[in-house]
Design an enzyme around this catalytic site. Structure first.
Site, PDB file in Angstrom:
ATOM      1  N   ASP A 135      -4.623  -8.605  -1.350  1.00 29.94           N
ATOM      2  CA  ASP A 135      -3.560  -7.832  -0.708  1.00 29.94           C
ATOM      3  C   ASP A 135      -2.303  -7.745  -1.569  1.00 29.94           C
ATOM      4  OD1 ASP A 135      -5.038  -7.214   1.510  1.00 29.94           O
ATOM      5  OD2 ASP A 135      -4.221  -8.815   2.769  1.00 29.94           O
ATOM      6  N   LYS A 152      -1.436  -2.791   0.910  1.00 33.69           N
ATOM      7  CA  LYS A 152      -0.596  -1.627   1.147  1.00 33.69           C
ATOM      8  C   LYS A 152       0.791  -1.912   0.616  1.00 33.69           C
ATOM      9  CE  LYS A 152       0.821  -2.962   5.838  1.00 33.69           C
ATOM     10  NZ  LYS A 152       0.983  -2.532   7.228  1.00 33.69           N
ATOM     11  N   MET A 207       7.515  -9.216   9.991  1.00 29.21           N
ATOM     12  CA  MET A 207       7.370  -7.762  10.067  1.00 29.21           C
ATOM     13  C   MET A 207       8.313  -7.166  11.114  1.00 29.21           C
ATOM     14  SD  MET A 207       3.199  -7.742   9.817  1.00 29.21           S
ATOM     15  CE  MET A 207       3.053  -9.094  11.004  1.00 29.21           C
TER      16      MET A 207
END
Length: 253
Positions: A38, A59, A172
């Site tokens: 990742d 991402k 997040m």
């Protein structure tokens, strides 16, 4: 030629500092035939995967190299064609890391599955800034909450956490910061200390400290962005108390 024992090992890469990676994680990488990694994984860790095909599946800024279904398919296909697939994920793969989902899909496809826990950024990042999540007289418990749910909305648990005396760690959550602070104000917590730590445990680490009432201004002034962790609670004061104590001792030396 079919592989006799296709296997998936989901490995937690830790919060960023390569020295916080586990010995068991190193051994998994050394035995890997394929590593799917990742965006938040320290690239230095890939040096341990000396015999593996390396595939980036993370991402960056909302741009996905692979959708989750494609990652699942890649895990199964590579395990059956190559053997041992290591899925390397930032932090701990069972804390907002979707590691459990990937293992379930792999097991359903007949793969052997294993997990290597990693040090979660929710614990390590505050610690690197001398912020304990629990401290006698300040906090008896802590919440670790995702700021953004699968539906891209703020988690309902944040409202519940704001009503408690616990330390609250939000991952997040930067895009929801205004909503988060509003919930804490509604609970009478406008003066509660807040720290926001960007790129924690890495050489790029930055921190902003304020209160529920002031932290949005601090973020704007310092231009703090993702990846960041939000820590809300009286324990944030420990950092300054420790700094002041060290300064006092240095001045009196």
């Amino acid at each position: 030629m079919p592989i006799n024992n296709p296997k998936l090992t989901v490995v937690g890469a830790g919060p960023g500092d390569v020295e916080l990676f586990t010995l068991k994680g190193i051994r998994a990488l050394e035995s890997a035939d394929v590593v799917l990694y990742d965006a938040l994984v320290n690239p230095e860790l890939l040096e341990y995967a000396t015999n593996a095909e390396l595939i980036f599946v993370g991402k960056r800024k909302g741009c996905y190299a692979y959708q989750q279904e494609q990652i699942n398919d890649l895990i199964i296909a590579r395990a059956k064609s190559h053997g041992h697939v290591v899925r390397l994920k930032g932090g701990d793969p069972f804390i907002f890391g979707r590691g459990a989902e990937e293992m379930q899909v792999a097991a359903a496809a007949g793969l052997e599955v294993a997990v290597v826990p990693g040090i979660s950024s929710s614990l390590a990042v505050p610690a690197y800034q001398n912020i304990p999540l629990t401290k006698r007289g300040s906090s008896e418990s802590f919440w670790v909450i995702t700021g953004t749910t699968k539906a891209h909305k703020i988690s309902n648990d944040i409202k519940l956490a704001a009503q408690s005396s616990a330390t609250v760690v939000i991952l997040m959550g930067m895009s929801k910061l205004a909503e988060i602070t509003a919930l804490f104000r509604e609970s009478g917590k406008k003066d509660t200390p807040v720290a926001i730590i960007q790129d924690g445990t890495t050489s790029k680490e930055r921190i902003g400290v304020g209160t529920v009432d002031t932290i949005e201004t601090v973020v704007q002034e310092l231009k703090l962005t993702n990846p960041s962790i939000i820590v809300i609670g009286e324990v944030v004061k420990h950092r300054e108390q420790l700094l002041n104590l060290q300064l006092e001792i240095a001045q009196n030396a």
